[in-house]
Design an enzyme around this catalytic site. Structure first.
Site, short mmCIF file in Angstrom:
data_model
loop_
_atom_site.label_atom_id
_atom_site.label_comp_id
_atom_site.label_asym_id
_atom_site.label_seq_id
_atom_site.Cartn_x
_atom_site.Cartn_y
_atom_site.Cartn_z
N GLN A 17 0.83 -1.22 0.00
CA GLN A 17 0.00 0.00 0.00
C GLN A 17 0.86 1.27 0.00
O GLN A 17 0.60 2.20 -0.76
CB GLN A 17 -0.94 0.00 1.22
CG GLN A 17 -1.98 1.12 1.18
CD GLN A 17 -2.74 1.29 2.48
OE1 GLN A 17 -2.40 0.68 3.51
NE2 GLN A 17 -3.75 2.14 2.45
N ARG A 41 7.25 -10.67 -4.18
CA ARG A 41 6.31 -11.13 -5.22
C ARG A 41 6.36 -10.16 -6.40
O ARG A 41 6.92 -9.06 -6.29
CB ARG A 41 4.89 -11.19 -4.66
CG ARG A 41 4.41 -9.84 -4.20
CD ARG A 41 3.14 -9.91 -3.36
NE ARG A 41 2.86 -8.59 -2.79
CZ ARG A 41 1.84 -7.81 -3.09
NH1 ARG A 41 0.93 -8.20 -3.95
NH2 ARG A 41 1.67 -6.63 -2.52
N TYR A 146 2.18 -8.18 15.86
CA TYR A 146 2.63 -7.10 14.98
C TYR A 146 3.18 -5.92 15.81
O TYR A 146 4.27 -5.40 15.55
CB TYR A 146 1.44 -6.65 14.13
CG TYR A 146 1.66 -5.41 13.31
CD1 TYR A 146 2.51 -5.41 12.21
CD2 TYR A 146 0.99 -4.22 13.60
CE1 TYR A 146 2.70 -4.27 11.44
CE2 TYR A 146 1.17 -3.08 12.85
CZ TYR A 146 2.03 -3.11 11.77
OH TYR A 146 2.21 -1.98 11.00
P1 NAD Z 1 1.64 -3.97 2.73
O1 NAD Z 1 1.23 -5.21 3.41
O2 NAD Z 1 0.69 -3.28 1.84
O3 NAD Z 1 2.98 -4.24 1.88
C1 NAD Z 1 4.05 -4.98 2.42
C2 NAD Z 1 4.82 -5.58 1.26
O4 NAD Z 1 5.89 -6.36 1.80
C3 NAD Z 1 3.97 -6.52 0.38
O5 NAD Z 1 3.99 -6.10 -0.96
C4 NAD Z 1 4.64 -7.89 0.56
O6 NAD Z 1 4.64 -8.67 -0.62
C5 NAD Z 1 6.06 -7.50 0.97
N1 NAD Z 1 6.74 -8.55 1.72
C6 NAD Z 1 6.25 -9.37 2.65
N2 NAD Z 1 7.19 -10.22 3.08
C7 NAD Z 1 8.33 -9.92 2.41
C8 NAD Z 1 9.65 -10.45 2.41
N3 NAD Z 1 10.00 -11.47 3.20
N4 NAD Z 1 10.57 -9.88 1.59
C9 NAD Z 1 10.23 -8.86 0.78
N5 NAD Z 1 9.00 -8.32 0.73
C10 NAD Z 1 8.05 -8.86 1.53
O7 NAD Z 1 2.18 -2.96 3.86
P2 NAD Z 1 2.19 -1.38 3.84
O8 NAD Z 1 0.86 -0.94 4.31
O9 NAD Z 1 2.72 -0.86 2.57
O10 NAD Z 1 3.20 -1.11 5.04
C11 NAD Z 1 4.56 -0.86 4.85
C12 NAD Z 1 5.19 -0.59 6.21
O11 NAD Z 1 4.50 0.47 6.88
C13 NAD Z 1 5.14 -1.78 7.17
O12 NAD Z 1 6.29 -1.79 7.96
C14 NAD Z 1 3.94 -1.48 8.04
O13 NAD Z 1 4.06 -2.08 9.31
C15 NAD Z 1 4.03 0.03 8.14
N6 NAD Z 1 2.74 0.63 8.47
C16 NAD Z 1 1.69 0.62 7.57
C17 NAD Z 1 0.48 1.20 7.94
C18 NAD Z 1 -0.70 1.22 7.00
O14 NAD Z 1 -1.80 1.64 7.40
N7 NAD Z 1 -0.53 0.82 5.74
C19 NAD Z 1 0.33 1.78 9.21
C20 NAD Z 1 1.38 1.71 10.09
C21 NAD Z 1 2.60 1.17 9.71
N1 SER Z 2 -2.62 -0.05 9.54
C1 SER Z 2 -1.82 -0.95 10.31
C2 SER Z 2 -2.61 -2.14 10.73
O1 SER Z 2 -3.79 -1.99 10.92
C3 SER Z 2 -1.28 -0.26 11.52
O2 SER Z 2 0.06 -0.44 11.55
O3 SER Z 2 -2.05 -3.18 10.90
#
Ligand code: NAD
Ligand code: SER
Length: 323
Positions: A17, A41, A146
């Protein structure tokens, strides 16, 4: 094998995302070739793949990651690869492995090759004992795997900064709301899914209660915050450097549904909480981001009304193009 740090940027988890939008923003700034997108992927037609260099890489594969840093002249990593809260609770072992193992690998690579590192944290670091307005400094007692991995990530980042001088920075992102890519299995996914269902079917079954209030942020603000934090002079950053609280806007699921109904009058939202209610209940309602405001002049631009307008307008035009 060590050599001086390179000039290019690596984004791990680039097809997720955040990566979907961060890769584009980084390429707009630095040029296509300067930003290497990677993920475990491949997704045909994904903008991070079609818009510049992309490589399949597992962040847990040390040798592959080390070769990539050296061969591809990497100087900065934006480390987004992770499992989010709901997926993480379904498979806590994998969540530990990817979130902690991946973080250890990028921190070690940053130490050895003198890389700059952005490694996001989350509002999930807080637990049920946190006040409704989460302070920057407060006991961190998360109850999801998490959240535990995110606290561990912040602590390891602080250690690598203090002991090895690694320039690692992080933000405790709130729930992120965006339309370009689907959310990746988090508790806050309802705040994105609701828009898709409102437009496509006119109804949504929300998996948390109407009263559930969480810190949220529109993706445009989150990407700008990420770039602003990485642009900030190192000596302006304080003790929150590995996990700045960041406020966007805070609203309940009921208030979000009402804001959508005000624009799509036939929209109906039902509230049918599942196991994700418990994760949401363990997180604060909002966060105090005065450290980010003070250290690098953070200021959010999108409130609830703005983000609802943006989401509906963008998803509607995307749908018209697809149909
Ligand atoms: P997401 O789940 O949309 O994307 C994560 C990506 O990591 C995926 O495309 C997946 O294929 C890839 N992935 C998983 N395992 C892997 C591996 N072993 N090697 C390489 N790639 C791998 O997550 P996001 O929402 O884009 O979040 C990114 C970061 O931001 C994360 O650390 C998440 O904890 C943090 N975060 C996101 C949010 C949110 O609301 N989206 C909120 C707080 C924190
Ligand atoms: N948006 C994330 C979750 O709900 C917060 O890190 O997991």
């Amino acid at each position: 094998m060590a050599s001086p740090n390179g000039s290019r940027i690596l984004v791990t988890g680039a097809l997720g995302q955040i990566g979907t939008e961060l890769v584009t923003a980084l390429r707009d700034r630095h040029g296509e070739e300067a930003v290497l997108a990677s993920d475990i992927r491949e997704v045909a037609g994904h903008p991070a793949i079609s818009g510049g260099p992309f490589i399949v890489a597992d962040v847990l594969d040390w040798a592959a990651m080390e070769n990539l840093i050296v061969d591809e002249d990497i100087g900065t990593i934006y480390h987004l690869a992770a499992l989010l809260s709901a997926t993480g609770e379904k498979n806590p072992g994998l969540c530990q492995e990817v979130n902690i193992g991946g973080m250890v690998n990028v921190l070690e690579l940053a130490r050895i090759y003198r890389l700059r590192l952005f490694a996001p944290s989350s509002i999930a670091v807080f637990g049920p004992d946190c006040p409704p307005l989460a302070p920057q400094q407060t006991p961190l007692n998360p109850t999801t795997m998490y959240g535990i991995t995110k606290v561990a990530g912040e602590l390891m980042a602080d250690y690598y900064h203090a002991v090895h001088g690694v320039d690692v920075r992080g933000i405790r992102y709130p729930g992120l709301i965006s339309w370009k890519a689907p959310p990746g299995g988090g508790t806050t996914d309802y705040a994105v899914e609701i828009f898709h269902d409102a437009i496509e079917t006119g109804t949504y079954s929300c998996f948390v209660s109407a009263e559930t209030r969480l810190p949220m942020m529109y993706m445009e603000d989150a990407i700008r915050a990420t770039l602003e934090l990485m642009d900030a002079p190192a000596d302006s950053l304080g003790p929150a450097r590995s996990g700045y609280n960041l406020a966007g806007c805070s609203f309940s699921a009921g208030e979000l549904a009402t804001a959508i109904s005000e624009r799509l009058e036939d929209f109906v939202c039902n509230f049918e909480p599942d196991e994700r209610q418990e994760y949401a209940d363990s997180w604060p309602d909002e966060v105090d981001d005065s450290a980010a405001r003070q250290d690098w002049a953070w200021e959010a631009r999108f409130g609830l009304e703005d983000l609802v307008d943006e989401m509906l307008a963008n998803l509607t035009s995307m749908r018209e193009v697809e149909v």
